[in-house]
Design a protein around this motif. Sequence first.
Motif, PDB file in Angstrom:
ATOM      1  N   ARG A   1       1.844   8.699  -6.596  1.00 19.04           N
ATOM      2  CA  ARG A   1       1.953  10.204  -5.312  1.00 19.04           C
ATOM      3  C   ARG A   1       0.849  10.766  -5.942  1.00 19.04           C
ATOM      4  O   ARG A   1       0.113  11.658  -5.956  1.00 19.04           O
ATOM      5  CB  ARG A   1       2.745  10.534  -5.370  1.00 19.04           C
ATOM      6  CG  ARG A   1       4.045  10.896  -5.729  1.00 19.04           C
ATOM      7  CD  ARG A   1       5.238  11.152  -4.930  1.00 19.04           C
ATOM      8  NE  ARG A   1       5.324  12.347  -4.274  1.00 19.04           N
ATOM      9  CZ  ARG A   1       5.046  12.184  -2.876  1.00 19.04           C
ATOM     10  NH1 ARG A   1       5.206  11.009  -2.204  1.00 19.04           N
ATOM     11  NH2 ARG A   1       5.011  13.117  -1.927  1.00 19.04           N
TER      12      ARG A   1
ATOM     13  N   ALA B   1       1.325   4.114  -2.993  1.00 20.13           N
ATOM     14  CA  ALA B   1       0.992   4.866  -2.464  1.00 20.13           C
ATOM     15  C   ALA B   1       2.810   6.320  -2.896  1.00 20.13           C
ATOM     16  O   ALA B   1       1.915   7.303  -3.327  1.00 20.13           O
ATOM     17  CB  ALA B   1       0.874   5.227  -1.172  1.00 20.13           C
TER      18      ALA B   1
ATOM     19  N   LEU C   1      -6.482   1.358  -1.628  1.00 19.99           N
ATOM     20  CA  LEU C   1      -5.813   2.333  -2.990  1.00 19.99           C
ATOM     21  C   LEU C   1      -6.471   0.158  -4.309  1.00 19.99           C
ATOM     22  O   LEU C   1      -6.020   0.190  -3.496  1.00 19.99           O
ATOM     23  CB  LEU C   1      -4.290   2.072  -2.623  1.00 19.99           C
ATOM     24  CG  LEU C   1      -3.311   2.898  -4.030  1.00 19.99           C
ATOM     25  CD1 LEU C   1      -3.921   4.350  -3.518  1.00 19.99           C
ATOM     26  CD2 LEU C   1      -1.992   2.638  -3.399  1.00 19.99           C
TER      27      LEU C   1
ATOM     28  N   TYR D   1       1.069  -1.466   0.186  1.00 15.88           N
ATOM     29  CA  TYR D   1      -0.062   0.385  -0.157  1.00 15.88           C
ATOM     30  C   TYR D   1       0.533   1.634   0.089  1.00 15.88           C
ATOM     31  O   TYR D   1       0.781   2.429  -1.029  1.00 15.88           O
ATOM     32  CB  TYR D   1      -0.817   0.601   1.349  1.00 15.88           C
ATOM     33  CG  TYR D   1      -1.408   1.442   1.454  1.00 15.88           C
ATOM     34  CD1 TYR D   1      -2.427   1.548   1.181  1.00 15.88           C
ATOM     35  CD2 TYR D   1      -1.002   2.479   2.297  1.00 15.88           C
ATOM     36  CE1 TYR D   1      -3.429   2.407   1.082  1.00 15.88           C
ATOM     37  CE2 TYR D   1      -1.829   2.814   2.706  1.00 15.88           C
ATOM     38  CZ  TYR D   1      -3.679   3.977   1.992  1.00 15.88           C
ATOM     39  OH  TYR D   1      -4.156   4.196   2.124  1.00 15.88           O
TER      40      TYR D   1
END
Length: 414
Positions: free
Chosen positions: A110, A106, A359, A102
């Motif tokens: 981003r 991320a 996500l 995750y």
Amino acid sequence: MPLRSLALAFLLMLAPAQGLTAEVPKSGQQVFDRAVALVLDNFHDTSALERFKAAVAREVEDANAPLTAGSSEARVDRAIDAVLASLGGSHTGRFRPDQIAYFELADIFRFAIRHDLRRLFPPDGEVSYPGTGMIVQPFGGSLFVSDVYDGSPADRAGVLVGDEVVSVDGAPYREIASFADRIGRDVELRLRRSAGAAPVSVKVAVERLRPLRSFETAIRDSIDVIEYDGRKIGYVRLWTLSAPDGLDVVAREVAGGRLKDADGLIVDLRGRWGGGPSDAAELFVGDTPTFRLIPRNGEEDFANVRWRRPVVGIIDEGARSGLELFAYALQANGIPLVGSRTAGALLAGRAYLLPDDSLLEIAVADAVIGDDVRLEGIGVEPDIAVAAPLPYAAGRDPQRDAAVSEMRRMLSGG
């Protein structure tokens, strides 16, 4: 076609397929329903959507446990996993904040979640997590260390690939929870290094890890030079192509650093994530000459670096996405690959946040090499196949050993 018509056509291509969402039953569970809508609007292969919609209907209308607004978190997790699996493609999955993946994704994605970064990772929006720099995978009912990032706390503590993880501070191992609230402290890992042996204890520091920076450190710290028969064999592991400075680290070392005087180079593509520029392999196979800029202070700036000496690549299922394209380019240019088949996961993905802040990655575009070569579901086969069993490997690396042997053969003219 008039400009107005062109603009309209472009907008229509970008517009989500609104009708598709209306064709599937709603569960009332907002995380599940949002995931379904995002897939219908963005998944690259429309031929898979009928199969997907059927999977959605099965979950929502399940006679034994229909999915509803009040369903448990575990039921929602299973339902989302099931409908995503029906698509049968890579770069499509859901990741939760109790997973290292995750945080790594991320940071890689981003820009796609830029408006939520400060809220998710206060106060500065820098993605980070508490960890030690090791990846653990299940195998045969136990958990084994599959990766140790070079230069990480786990690496410094002597954790080895193949170690069975028995416990962390006396409790079962959890990717994130085992290290939460322990940053700046040591934890006790209980590890089993051979089947049936008594566990050993290893103290490992917990640090706040910033994924892409950690990958750059791992690439830099992986660099090694091995001397055999009076020859120098360089080695570097590309953990990902997504780290902004990752390839530059390698280029600088090739141009004027530790790899400059190596007679041959082993490029390890057994990574964690792909990403990166599609022409990344040109550092080793490009035809343009090395180009330097030298200002009056004499400090050279390498604008373009090319390695011209022998190369051997290492691959396995960790070579995925951009790293598979890298492997394909090496092999197409006559560079031997050692190891096992790559992941067969070459699509373009994009990340979306779901209402619970998990996500969702969705494959939004197909990837084609040349006119019609696809690696999705196929992968790249090695020229020299070498297995690397994980459990109780005790840090042994037969694929790297085989790559060194192949490089020695090449350098000797054999």
